[in-house]
Every structure is written in structure tokens, then in C-alpha cells.
Design an enzyme around this catalytic site. Sequence first.
Site, PDB file in Angstrom:
ATOM      1  CE  LYS A 174      -1.807   2.666   3.143  1.00  0.00           C
ATOM      2  NZ  LYS A 174      -1.685   3.952   2.447  1.00  0.00           N
ATOM      3  CD  GLU A 249      13.005   3.655   8.031  1.00  0.00           C
ATOM      4  OE1 GLU A 249      13.103   4.436   8.996  1.00  0.00           O
ATOM      5  OE2 GLU A 249      12.820   4.008   6.870  1.00  0.00           O
ATOM      6  CB  CYS A 283      13.263   8.367   8.582  1.00  0.00           C
ATOM      7  SG  CYS A 283      13.976   7.311   7.331  1.00  0.00           S
ATOM      8  CD  GLU A 383      10.582  11.838  11.807  1.00  0.00           C
ATOM      9  OE1 GLU A 383       9.511  11.259  12.030  1.00  0.00           O
ATOM     10  OE2 GLU A 383      11.523  11.335  11.173  1.00  0.00           O
TER      11      GLU A 383
HETATM   12  P1  TAP Z   1       2.108   8.100   8.711  1.00  0.00           P
HETATM   13  O1  TAP Z   1       0.716   8.422   9.142  1.00  0.00           O
HETATM   14  O2  TAP Z   1       2.936   7.237   9.571  1.00  0.00           O
HETATM   15  O3  TAP Z   1       1.964   7.449   7.244  1.00  0.00           O
HETATM   16  C1  TAP Z   1       2.855   6.520   6.693  1.00  0.00           C
HETATM   17  C2  TAP Z   1       2.099   5.429   5.954  1.00  0.00           C
HETATM   18  O4  TAP Z   1       1.317   4.698   6.886  1.00  0.00           O
HETATM   19  C3  TAP Z   1       1.119   5.937   4.905  1.00  0.00           C
HETATM   20  O5  TAP Z   1       1.079   5.035   3.822  1.00  0.00           O
HETATM   21  C4  TAP Z   1      -0.186   5.930   5.663  1.00  0.00           C
HETATM   22  O6  TAP Z   1      -1.281   5.875   4.801  1.00  0.00           O
HETATM   23  C5  TAP Z   1      -0.048   4.675   6.470  1.00  0.00           C
HETATM   24  N1  TAP Z   1      -0.900   4.576   7.646  1.00  0.00           N
HETATM   25  C6  TAP Z   1      -1.460   5.568   8.370  1.00  0.00           C
HETATM   26  N2  TAP Z   1      -2.213   5.058   9.376  1.00  0.00           N
HETATM   27  C7  TAP Z   1      -2.107   3.704   9.283  1.00  0.00           C
HETATM   28  C8  TAP Z   1      -2.634   2.614  10.036  1.00  0.00           C
HETATM   29  N3  TAP Z   1      -3.428   2.797  11.103  1.00  0.00           N
HETATM   30  N4  TAP Z   1      -2.324   1.356   9.658  1.00  0.00           N
HETATM   31  C9  TAP Z   1      -1.518   1.143   8.598  1.00  0.00           C
HETATM   32  N5  TAP Z   1      -0.995   2.133   7.851  1.00  0.00           N
HETATM   33  C10 TAP Z   1      -1.277   3.398   8.183  1.00  0.00           C
HETATM   34  O7  TAP Z   1       2.878   9.412   8.427  1.00  0.00           O
HETATM   35  P2  TAP Z   1       2.249  10.803   7.950  1.00  0.00           P
HETATM   36  O8  TAP Z   1       1.018  11.154   8.725  1.00  0.00           O
HETATM   37  O9  TAP Z   1       2.130  10.736   6.496  1.00  0.00           O
HETATM   38  O10 TAP Z   1       3.386  11.802   8.415  1.00  0.00           O
HETATM   39  C11 TAP Z   1       3.419  12.207   9.775  1.00  0.00           C
HETATM   40  C12 TAP Z   1       4.819  12.190  10.295  1.00  0.00           C
HETATM   41  O11 TAP Z   1       5.335  10.866  10.244  1.00  0.00           O
HETATM   42  C13 TAP Z   1       5.817  12.998   9.462  1.00  0.00           C
HETATM   43  O12 TAP Z   1       5.747  14.333   9.714  1.00  0.00           O
HETATM   44  C14 TAP Z   1       7.095  12.352   9.883  1.00  0.00           C
HETATM   45  O13 TAP Z   1       7.498  12.867  11.116  1.00  0.00           O
HETATM   46  C15 TAP Z   1       6.733  10.897  10.039  1.00  0.00           C
HETATM   47  N6  TAP Z   1       7.079  10.127   8.804  1.00  0.00           N
HETATM   48  C16 TAP Z   1       8.172   9.349   8.849  1.00  0.00           C
HETATM   49  C17 TAP Z   1       8.540   8.662   7.727  1.00  0.00           C
HETATM   50  C18 TAP Z   1       9.753   7.793   7.753  1.00  0.00           C
HETATM   51  S1  TAP Z   1      10.607   7.545   6.421  1.00  0.00           S
HETATM   52  N7  TAP Z   1      10.113   7.166   8.851  1.00  0.00           N
HETATM   53  C19 TAP Z   1       7.805   8.748   6.559  1.00  0.00           C
HETATM   54  C20 TAP Z   1       6.654   9.532   6.550  1.00  0.00           C
HETATM   55  C21 TAP Z   1       6.307  10.211   7.695  1.00  0.00           C
HETATM   56  P3  TAP Z   1      -1.964   7.207   4.265  1.00  0.00           P
HETATM   57  O14 TAP Z   1      -0.903   8.190   3.976  1.00  0.00           O
HETATM   58  O15 TAP Z   1      -2.617   6.705   3.060  1.00  0.00           O
HETATM   59  O16 TAP Z   1      -2.868   7.657   5.346  1.00  0.00           O
END
Ligand code: TAP
Length: 489
Positions: A174, A249, A283, A383
Amino acid sequence: MTVQNQLFINGEFVDAIDGGRIDVLNPHDNSLITSIAEARQNDIDRAVAAAQAAFPAWSRMQAAERGHLLMKLADAIEANIDELVEIESRDTGHPVRDCRNLDVPRTAFTFRYFGGMADKVQGSEIPVEPGFLNYVKREPLGVVGQVVPWNFPLMFTSWKMGPALAAGNTVVLKPAELTPLSTLKIAELMAQVGFPPGVVNIVPGYGHTAGQYLAEHPQVAKIAFTGSTDVGRKIVGASAGNLKRVQLELGGKGANIVFDDANIKAAVGGSAFAIFHNQGQACIAGSRLILQESIADEFLDGFLTLAQSIRLGDPSDPSTEMGPLTSKQHQQRVLNYCDIARQEGGEILLGGKVPDDVALSGGCYVEPTVVRAQSSDRVCQEEVFGPFVAVTTFKDEEEALAIANGTQYGLGGGLWTQNLSRAHRFADQMRNGMVWVNCYKRVNPGSPFGGVGSSGYGREMGFEAMHDYTEAKSVWINVDAQIPPFYPR
Ligand code: TAP
């Protein structure tokens, strides 16, 4: 540019059963690129069923043949570089310069690496009691669920799918609903180069519905997740039903330490790359700049000058060095942290706002931001995930280490020094999964990638990843052992 906007299940692009659609926007100006099919539970069930059906033949296929397909995919990615650059840049806001030099070539490189790895994963023979042969096989797990975020959607397809497929698993992936387009293009290329139907299934959808359901799914043997620590915790909870394997991760708060004996010019350039590449949405970004007091002013002079000169603008312009953040929502989140820094008494040395340029006002831009803060401040602990670096200072090595290890995270971190003993001492003592000395954010498909503490567990890349995508099976053969009866009668 033509893009796929359906789900990819069992080797075909199909509409979602429940018919939801999600708009995909270009973060440069928030214009609509397309609207994609939204996977919900019924679609995840179909995708998992297709992956299950494909598993027996895929896992029994000669490993070298699986590897050959991954290499053909790498070739196809290189042959389609122009289209992939355009798709990734428009969907994510990555400058085309970065997509062409990093995202696309690194994706091909990583698939090719794991193609080569497919027939290198070996079991072992254990020297047990005479008369017995004991050997250990490494077997694939089955259907693997993978949830990836929006910051490096293309590269993460190779990080996640490369080892899983090489090891003989089948995949339901996904992508983030914000950035699904390059992943769907990879699916198209996979079908073209001959991956059997069902081996890979791509199900764009929302995290709290599709992602959560995939993590809970009883037929999924492992869930691999990259994203926030908060969602990582939800994934662990969701995995409990069938005790599936979990690989996480998660976030980071990278310590980037500059000692007074460092090559300052190199440290300035490396530190700017560490935080500003990909608009800081990494990250492993070096989001905490930790400077030895005696060189702090000299370093900051050079660093601020460089940061100020970064060319911010339309990602489709080949001269652009920094594009927009991935979404309006995320832009707001980063701007909120600028406010938090001010409220905490931090000094904004640079940026802290959207750019004045009206040409960028419709997009998700934030200026390169440098803030002087205290190591206990929220901006040094949480973060931010943007072009935002918090600067603190230290007197000696002991204090530097305490600051470096003083967050809940433990992903990547680094130091700049000419002192070899100090470099090794620090590498040993930093509570991190990865340490860089006189460089930052180096990644290679052969080198394990992952963290400790709230940065998650399990490793991507290299033999470690292959290990994480296989299970050990111990087989005992009685060759000619005479076993005395346990219950002599
Ligand atoms: P997340 O909510 O963690 O999203 C990452 C992935 O997880 C997306 O594909 C998201 O789907 C999915 N996801 C969300 N809720 C889920 C659940 N309950 N079960 C399974 N999958 C789920 O991150 P975000 O809200 O996009 O960003 C928020 C913060 O997370 C950022 O500001 C940053 O600090 C951190 N972040 C870290 C990383 C790395 S590389 N470690 C990457 C992204 C973000 P949808 O996007 O489709 O909702």
C-alpha cells in the site's frame, strides 16, 4: 504524462470494488494530476488472495530466475527514466534533478542488487551428534504486506519489494494515498517484464482503513512499515491477531555533530545535504546540528550562507535544488513547528516561513529554516520532517554524546572530526542503527538500514533484509545414528 490510476491486483489494473477515488495533487501548485482508485477491505482481500495463489509457484521458482526478473525490472526502470522522473517529481515535489540523479537510478540499483541476491541466500549445516545430519533452510514467509510513506515512494518500492521478492515471498503493497503514481508505474513495468500475476499487488488507499486492515490481515505473514512512530505502534497492535512478523522503520531525530577539528568546509556542505535534501522529508535527516562551541560561529557563517543560496522553486525546472513539501497538510505541520520554536524562545536564524515569491504561493513550500534552540526543546526532540534544522552547542565530547543520545529515537546520526579515535569511540557509543563519519545519509543496498528505540526494529537492505524476509527451518535426518531407547523396556 500518462499515469495509472487503478489498483494493480493479480497482474491487472482494476477499479476498486467499493468505488472510492482519491485526488492526487501536484504539490508545486496543488493542481489535480489524477484521481486514483481507493482500495478498501474487499480490495485488500482480493489482493491477499491473489498473492496467496501466486505464492507456491513463485516460492518454488528457481531463485536465479526470480533474480533475473528483478534485474529485468531494473533495466526497464532505466529505460523509462524520463517518464519515471516526471511522474515522481510531479507527484512528490522532488526536484527533477534529484529524481534523475538519485530516486530513479537508486531504485534500479536496489532492484538489481536484490536480483543478484536472490540465489545467494544459503542455509547451513550444523555439526550435531554423530549419525545425524542437521541442516537449516531459509524459507520465504508467504504473503507480505508492505505500507510505505510519501517521502521516497519510488525508492521505497525497491527497498521493500526487492528483498521480499528475491526471497520468494509475494507482496501486497500500500503506497501512501498522496503519492501512489510511481509505484503504479513500477507495477506496470513488472507486468511488462514478466512477473507472474499475483506476485505483486498494489493497493493505494488510506492508512487508517486499507493500511490498518492489511496489518491485521490473518493471511499476511509479515507486515513491513515505514512511517511515523505513532502509526508504527498501531501496526504492532494490528499484527497481534495472527502474530505476524513486524518490521518497522520509523521516525528519527538525527544528531549531526561537528567537532572543532573537523574540515569545516566539508562539514558545512555535508550538513546542508543532511537536512535540506528532499526538503528534509527523510527519516535519516540530520535535523539536529550539534556544534562544538569554539567553531559554532565560523560554521554557522558558512552554513547559513549556503542554506540561503539553495535554489527553491518549481521541481520541474532542472536548476531547482529544493521543491515543495509533499502536501498542504504537511507544510502546515512544518510551519507549526516554526511557531513552536518561537514560543520556546528559539532564535530563527533563517527562514521559518513560506517563501515571498508569488510564483510559489499556490504550492506547499517552506524556506530552508535554521533555528537556535535548547536540546530539551520540542524542536530538538520531535520529528519535524521538513527543511528545518535545530542548532545546539556543546563544550566537550561527553556533552556531545549526551545530547546525541538524548531523544527517544535512534535511527541515523553522524559526526565530523579528523580524530580517528574519537570517530570510532563515537560510532560505538551513539545509540543508533546507522552512524556516518565525515559524511551523512549514505545508503547502499548492501548495508543494513534501520533503527533502535522509537525508530523501530528490523532491518532493510543487505543480507539482514533477506534474513528478515525468511524463516529458518531446521531439518534433522537420522543417517545412521543408534538411538538408545528413552523408555527401555
Ligand atoms: P504516517 O501516518 O505514519 O503514514 C505513513 C504510511 O502509513 C502511509 O502510507 C499511511 O497511509 C499509512 N498509515 C497511516 N495510518 C495507518 C494505520 N493505522 N495502519 C496502517 N498504515 C497506516 O505518516 P504521515 O502522517 O504521512 O506523516 C506524519 C509524520 O510521520 C511525518 O511528519 C514524519 O514525522 C513521520 N514520517 C516518517 C517517515 C519515515 S521515512 N520514517 C515517513 C513519513 C512520515 P496514508 O498516507 O494513506 O494515510
